[in-house]
Design a protein around this motif. Sequence first.
Motif, PDB file in Angstrom:
ATOM      1  N   ILE A  85      50.145  24.533  33.806  1.00 35.12           N
ATOM      2  CA  ILE A  85      51.442  24.996  33.053  1.00 35.12           C
ATOM      3  C   ILE A  85      50.961  25.466  31.676  1.00 35.12           C
ATOM      4  O   ILE A  85      51.361  26.483  31.037  1.00 35.12           O
ATOM      5  CB  ILE A  85      52.722  23.931  32.752  1.00 35.12           C
ATOM      6  CG1 ILE A  85      52.991  23.688  34.351  1.00 35.12           C
ATOM      7  CG2 ILE A  85      53.683  24.369  31.639  1.00 35.12           C
ATOM      8  CD1 ILE A  85      53.658  24.944  35.081  1.00 35.12           C
ATOM      9  N   ARG A  86      50.094  24.627  30.929  1.00 38.48           N
ATOM     10  CA  ARG A  86      49.595  25.199  29.676  1.00 38.48           C
ATOM     11  C   ARG A  86      48.681  26.592  30.020  1.00 38.48           C
ATOM     12  O   ARG A  86      48.797  27.436  29.073  1.00 38.48           O
ATOM     13  CB  ARG A  86      48.677  24.239  29.232  1.00 38.48           C
ATOM     14  CG  ARG A  86      49.118  23.105  28.731  1.00 38.48           C
ATOM     15  CD  ARG A  86      48.405  21.957  27.613  1.00 38.48           C
ATOM     16  NE  ARG A  86      47.632  21.406  28.808  1.00 38.48           N
ATOM     17  CZ  ARG A  86      48.017  20.108  29.209  1.00 38.48           C
ATOM     18  NH1 ARG A  86      49.236  19.781  28.970  1.00 38.48           N
ATOM     19  NH2 ARG A  86      46.902  19.604  29.968  1.00 38.48           N
ATOM     20  N   GLN A  87      47.979  26.830  30.974  1.00 38.10           N
ATOM     21  CA  GLN A  87      47.168  28.151  31.257  1.00 38.10           C
ATOM     22  C   GLN A  87      48.357  29.003  31.164  1.00 38.10           C
ATOM     23  O   GLN A  87      48.143  30.297  30.696  1.00 38.10           O
ATOM     24  CB  GLN A  87      46.427  28.121  32.486  1.00 38.10           C
ATOM     25  CG  GLN A  87      45.313  27.081  32.191  1.00 38.10           C
ATOM     26  CD  GLN A  87      44.706  26.946  33.603  1.00 38.10           C
ATOM     27  OE1 GLN A  87      45.049  26.934  34.525  1.00 38.10           O
ATOM     28  NE2 GLN A  87      43.298  26.734  33.440  1.00 38.10           N
ATOM     29  N   PHE A  88      49.482  28.882  31.977  1.00 37.14           N
ATOM     30  CA  PHE A  88      50.566  30.039  31.964  1.00 37.14           C
ATOM     31  C   PHE A  88      51.094  30.335  30.483  1.00 37.14           C
ATOM     32  O   PHE A  88      51.374  31.384  30.396  1.00 37.14           O
ATOM     33  CB  PHE A  88      51.508  29.539  32.985  1.00 37.14           C
ATOM     34  CG  PHE A  88      52.845  30.147  32.928  1.00 37.14           C
ATOM     35  CD1 PHE A  88      52.973  31.676  33.573  1.00 37.14           C
ATOM     36  CD2 PHE A  88      54.021  29.855  32.388  1.00 37.14           C
ATOM     37  CE1 PHE A  88      54.125  32.234  33.278  1.00 37.14           C
ATOM     38  CE2 PHE A  88      55.157  30.577  32.148  1.00 37.14           C
ATOM     39  CZ  PHE A  88      55.321  31.784  32.619  1.00 37.14           C
ATOM     40  N   ALA A  89      51.730  29.104  29.971  1.00 33.27           N
ATOM     41  CA  ALA A  89      52.273  29.606  28.818  1.00 33.27           C
ATOM     42  C   ALA A  89      51.648  29.779  27.515  1.00 33.27           C
ATOM     43  O   ALA A  89      51.831  30.500  26.771  1.00 33.27           O
ATOM     44  CB  ALA A  89      53.327  28.080  28.435  1.00 33.27           C
ATOM     45  N   GLY A  90      50.215  29.269  27.406  1.00 29.21           N
ATOM     46  CA  GLY A  90      49.420  29.387  26.341  1.00 29.21           C
ATOM     47  C   GLY A  90      48.533  30.698  26.527  1.00 29.21           C
ATOM     48  O   GLY A  90      47.844  30.847  25.619  1.00 29.21           O
ATOM     49  N   ASN A  91      48.318  31.216  27.726  1.00 31.46           N
ATOM     50  CA  ASN A  91      47.512  32.379  27.746  1.00 31.46           C
ATOM     51  C   ASN A  91      48.074  33.511  28.671  1.00 31.46           C
ATOM     52  O   ASN A  91      48.536  34.424  28.122  1.00 31.46           O
ATOM     53  CB  ASN A  91      46.097  31.852  28.373  1.00 31.46           C
ATOM     54  CG  ASN A  91      45.303  32.916  28.277  1.00 31.46           C
ATOM     55  OD1 ASN A  91      45.314  34.166  28.488  1.00 31.46           O
ATOM     56  ND2 ASN A  91      43.879  32.510  28.088  1.00 31.46           N
ATOM     57  N   TRP A  92      48.275  33.300  29.944  1.00 32.81           N
ATOM     58  CA  TRP A  92      48.685  34.287  30.827  1.00 32.81           C
ATOM     59  C   TRP A  92      49.770  35.105  30.665  1.00 32.81           C
ATOM     60  O   TRP A  92      50.153  35.893  30.504  1.00 32.81           O
ATOM     61  CB  TRP A  92      48.666  33.887  32.330  1.00 32.81           C
ATOM     62  CG  TRP A  92      49.047  34.621  33.425  1.00 32.81           C
ATOM     63  CD1 TRP A  92      47.996  35.348  34.070  1.00 32.81           C
ATOM     64  CD2 TRP A  92      50.242  35.081  33.936  1.00 32.81           C
ATOM     65  NE1 TRP A  92      48.621  36.282  35.197  1.00 32.81           N
ATOM     66  CE2 TRP A  92      49.993  36.139  34.987  1.00 32.81           C
ATOM     67  CE3 TRP A  92      51.470  34.949  33.622  1.00 32.81           C
ATOM     68  CZ2 TRP A  92      50.893  36.939  35.709  1.00 32.81           C
ATOM     69  CZ3 TRP A  92      52.533  35.627  34.489  1.00 32.81           C
ATOM     70  CH2 TRP A  92      52.028  36.373  35.355  1.00 32.81           C
TER      71      TRP A  92
END
Length: 168
Positions: A85-92
Motif C-alpha cells: 500500500i505504501r508503494q502504491f500511495a507513496g510512489n506508483w
Amino acid sequence: MNANQIATENLHNAANYEITTLDDEIRAERHCTALLKLFHQSLLHDLELDPLEAGTLAAGADYTLREFVIGHCRINIFAATATTIRQFAGNWYIVRNLEPNTEELKDMLAGTAAFYRYCTDLGLVSVNQAAEIAAACSQTADYQQRIEDFHNIAGNGFTAWNQACPLP
C-alpha cells in the motif's frame, strides 16, 4: 466467462489470484472484479451506506487492486501488505497520474482499507493483515508530503525521491 458468471466459492479461493502468466493475470482481474462487485453490494446492503459513498469506496479499491496490485505488482490480492500500500500511495500513484492529489488518493485508500476489512469477514485475510493495511492507508499526510516533494523535484532529485519509497 464474465465477472457475473464466476461462482462465489471461486472468488474466495486465493489460488485463483496467483499470477505467473498473462492468463493468470486475466483470471485474477476477472475474479477481483466480481469480488469487488460483491464488496460493493455488501457496502450497500449490509452496511447500508449511501450509494455514492459505497461506489466511491468500491472504485477506490478497484483502482488500487486491479491497476497496482494485479497489474503492476502481479501479486495475489490476498498477499498484499502495508508495504504494498505504501508503494502504491507513496510512489506508483504519484508517478502514474498527471495530477496526483491527496483527495483522490484518500478515496482510493479508504476503499482499499474497507475492502480488506470486508475480506476479514470472509476469512480471506487475517485481522492483523487488514489492520496493517488500514494503518498504511491512513498515512495520508505522509503521502501528501510525497506528492509535494515529487512536484518539487529538481535536477537529479528523482533518484533520492524514488529510493525513499521504491517500487517492487
